[in-house]
Design a protein around this motif. Structure first.
Motif, short mmCIF file in Angstrom:
data_model
loop_
_atom_site.label_atom_id
_atom_site.label_comp_id
_atom_site.label_asym_id
_atom_site.label_seq_id
_atom_site.Cartn_x
_atom_site.Cartn_y
_atom_site.Cartn_z
N GLU A 113 -4.76 11.90 -3.44
CA GLU A 113 -5.28 11.67 -4.78
C GLU A 113 -5.64 12.99 -5.43
O GLU A 113 -6.31 13.83 -4.83
N LEU B 3 -4.58 3.74 1.28
CA LEU B 3 -4.78 2.69 0.30
C LEU B 3 -4.91 1.36 1.04
O LEU B 3 -4.26 1.12 2.05
N ILE C 285 0.81 -1.23 0.00
CA ILE C 285 0.00 0.00 0.00
C ILE C 285 0.84 1.28 0.00
O ILE C 285 0.32 2.36 -0.21
N CYS D 270 0.29 6.70 -1.81
CA CYS D 270 0.07 6.57 -0.37
C CYS D 270 1.42 6.54 0.34
O CYS D 270 2.37 5.92 -0.16
N PHE E 170 -3.52 8.17 1.93
CA PHE E 170 -3.38 8.36 0.49
C PHE E 170 -3.51 9.84 0.16
O PHE E 170 -4.09 10.62 0.93
N TRP F 145 -9.64 2.69 -1.73
CA TRP F 145 -9.45 3.78 -0.78
C TRP F 145 -10.71 4.63 -0.71
O TRP F 145 -11.54 4.61 -1.63
N LEU G 279 -6.12 -2.05 -5.46
CA LEU G 279 -6.12 -1.07 -4.38
C LEU G 279 -7.50 -0.43 -4.25
O LEU G 279 -8.18 -0.21 -5.24
N SER H 103 -11.72 2.05 -6.28
CA SER H 103 -10.81 0.91 -6.31
C SER H 103 -10.41 0.64 -7.75
O SER H 103 -11.07 1.12 -8.69
#
Lengths: 421, 180
Positions: A154, A356, A99, A179, A152, A323, A321, A300
């Motif tokens: 993003e 993650l 992760i 992450c 994480f 999140w 993964l 995901s």
């Protein structure tokens, strides 16, 4: 290569003949893979060269690098952009395990390039609705009580709504997520040091980069889980992630975690900066735009098998993964039959808040064309939507916050491709 | 000197601790107080109502000249876009299949234009334009969008008074909005 070939190398040939019986027994017992008729000196029964002589000296790399055989595992940098000052590069998610994103592969999104900041000359100014405006050095900031957490980050547009059809790899599609374990001080601690006035409602964060990136953070987030971080996966932040100091707002769109932080202005109102009006707002089909859409909703992706990979019939571990900006991942469901049925994937511990989460599902591919996909469910019960469900509400022009399911189409040849393409 | 500062802060913390609420207690004595001069030099935030706009003014004509030398190579002479974003047009397109988001069609507040140009433009030399040039370029970009006349000169008051066409085009976040 010729040294490994018993036909061309007499000593290899002698070893091969002498150990032939054992080797044949190994192959018959299932120890050899099909097509490995040629003896490889490094494979049993041979002894590899790297075992028979000392390797490189201790300290021959004073900052270690990946094996030279992994030199293809690099950031996914788009080609042919008009400029690279305000642009992004993506994490090669399909090449990674676990992760945590290695610092050198963490995604980038810069709006004014990557500044080269001398940490001793950097200052953080805290002002506005505070009792005592403060100037803080990096040494000052490291004196505050510290905290490490895995979260994480993003980018808000990961990917844009139109781009979902164009991406070929998992990285192309959602590689603007990474992450890390972050270390720093709670933003609340720094604000308390300056002394918040009762009318404080927002904190406007500004970067020291050439974009002077400016985003407004609601005071509730500042006093909740927001951090000012100086380290990432145990070492100081990389310049690409805001060295020497950045904001880290777990679960919020990455742009708000202002890098190269130099100023916090405590206010009653948001700044309504360009990045929270003209950008990072979500245009709806009726022409209105949603503003202050901070949280990255559950998402995901299957990273293996994934786009541009090729699989053979037989056993495969499906992994990927998941999140959510709202908290922990409760579950991930995987379909291997084009969405007809969904089964629960196993979640790898630890399952952390706003981090993650790795999922896995054992699968045997029968060689028939199909589509595989994953969908995340977070602890609030929110289910990751299909692209159709998402766009039925938001249309195709909202650009940001696309968290749709990503299907991978598997052809009879075993080629894996974007299910939207 | 450092010791004196820490002592002064500790004293301040004590006073706050007695008089203030929970938000202003528990000071650790880290950092030093910022002066008003330091804050004024760094604080370039402009709010949406333009109350923090600086002195100075600039005309559309001045802005046209500055834009030609500083901005046009990326944004085009008439703001039509290039390596940089399109700045002009698109009014009435936001609800269409091909919305065009520009200063004129999408930006809700004129003072934000001043803020952004001053802090981040031109891309190769941000914070190089004086405040009057920033007013002038803002005036020119607004003029290209038909929002101020050719003979306009903008200052803090007149820039803040401009009502952008999409001022009321923003709504708050209703998510979660998509049900499975």
């Amino acid at each position: 290569m010729s040294q490994d070939d018993p036909k061309e190398n007499p000593s290899a040939r002698r070893r091969f003949l002498a150990q032939g019986a054992a080797a044949a027994a190994g192959i018959l017992a299932g120890g050899g893979a099909p097509g490995h008729g040629r003896a490889d000196e490094a494979a049993p029964p041979g002894i590899p060269d790297w075992t028979k002589a000392p390797g490189a000296d201790v300290g021959s790399q004073t900052y270690g690098q990946p094996s030279r055989f992994e030199s293809g595992i690099i950031r996914n940098v788009p080609k042919g952009l008009k400029q690279y000052i305000s642009a992004s590069s993506r994490t090669p998610l399909q090449e990674l395990d676990g992760i945590l994103t290695p610092n050198g592969l963490f995604y980038e999104r810069h709006h004014g390039g990557i500044p080269d900041i001398h940490p001793a000359r950097h200052r953080l100014l805290v002002h506005g609705l505070v009792e005592t405006p403060l100037v803080l050095t990096l040494d000052d900031i490291r004196r505050f009580p510290s905290e490490s957490r895995i979260h994480f980050l993003e980018c808000s547009g990961n990917p844009g709504f139109e781009a979902i059809k164009a991406g070929r790899t998992a990285s192309d599609l959602v590689g603007l997520v990474s992450c890390a374990e972050w270390t720093g001080v709670r933003l609340a601690t720094v604000l308390r040091e300056a002394g918040l006035k009762p009318e404080a409602r927002w904190v406007v964060a500004e970067g020291a980069d050439a974009a002077a990136m400016t985003r407004s953070i609601p005071i509730e987030k500042c006093l909740d889980d927001a951090l000012l971080v100086y380290s990432q996966n145990g070492e100081r932040l990389r310049p690409q992630q805001g060295y020497p100091l950045r904001v880290l707002l777990p679960g919020f769109e990455g742009n708000m975690s202002v890098k190269w932080l130099r100023r916090l202005n405590v206010t009653t109102e948001p700044a309504f900066s360009r990045e929270e009006t003209a950008k990072y707002t979500d245009l709806m089909p009726d022409g209105t735009a949603r503003q202050f859409t901070f949280v990255m909703e559950a998402k995901s992706i299957i990273t293996r098998p994934s786009g541009t990979q090729r699989i053979a019939p037989g056993f495969h571990e499906i992994t990927g993964l998941a999140w959510s900006g709202r908290g922990k991942i409760r579950g991930v469901q995987v379909s291997v039959d084009s969405g007809t049925t969904w089964q629960d994937a196993a979640l790898q511990e630890p399952v952390l808040t706003r981090a993650l989460t790795r999922f896995r599902l054992p699968w045997t591919w029968d060689g028939q064309p199909t589509t595989i996909a994953s969908r995340a469910i977070d602890e609030t019960g929110y289910v990751q939507p299909s692209f159709g469900d998402l766009t039925s509400i938001r249309g195709l022009n909202s650009f940001y916050h696309n968290n749709a399911v990503v299907p991978w189409r598997i052809a009879a040849s075993g080629e894996v491709a974007n299910g939207y393409a | 000197m450092a010791t004196r500062r820490v002592a002064a802060l500790a004293g301040a913390a004590l006073l706050m601790g007695i008089g203030g609420g929970a938000r202003s207690t528990e000071r650790l004595g880290i950092g030093r107080p910022a002066t008003q001069t330091e804050i004024a030099a760094w604080n370039i935030d402009i709010d949406r109502d333009g109350r923090k706009l600086p002195p100075g003014s600039g005309s559309v004509a001045q802005g046209r000249a500055v834009f030609e030398t500083q901005c046009a190579s990326c944004h085009g002479s008439r703001g039509e876009g290039g390596a940089g974003e399109r700045l002009v047009g698109g009014q009435g397109t936001l609800a269409s299949a091909k919305p065009i988001k520009t200063v004129g069609s999408f930006w809700p507040y004129a003072p934000t234009l001043f803020d952004y140009i001053r802090r981040a433009m031109p891309l190769n030399a941000p914070q190089s334009l004086g405040d009057s040039d920033v007013y002038a370029v803002s005036a020119y970009v607004l003029h290209l969008n038909g929002l101020v006349p050719d003979d306009a000169t903008l200052d803090a008051k007149s820039l803040a008074a401009i009502r952008m066409p999409n001022r009321d085009g923003f709504v708050s976040d209703p998510r979660p909005d998509v049900k499975p």
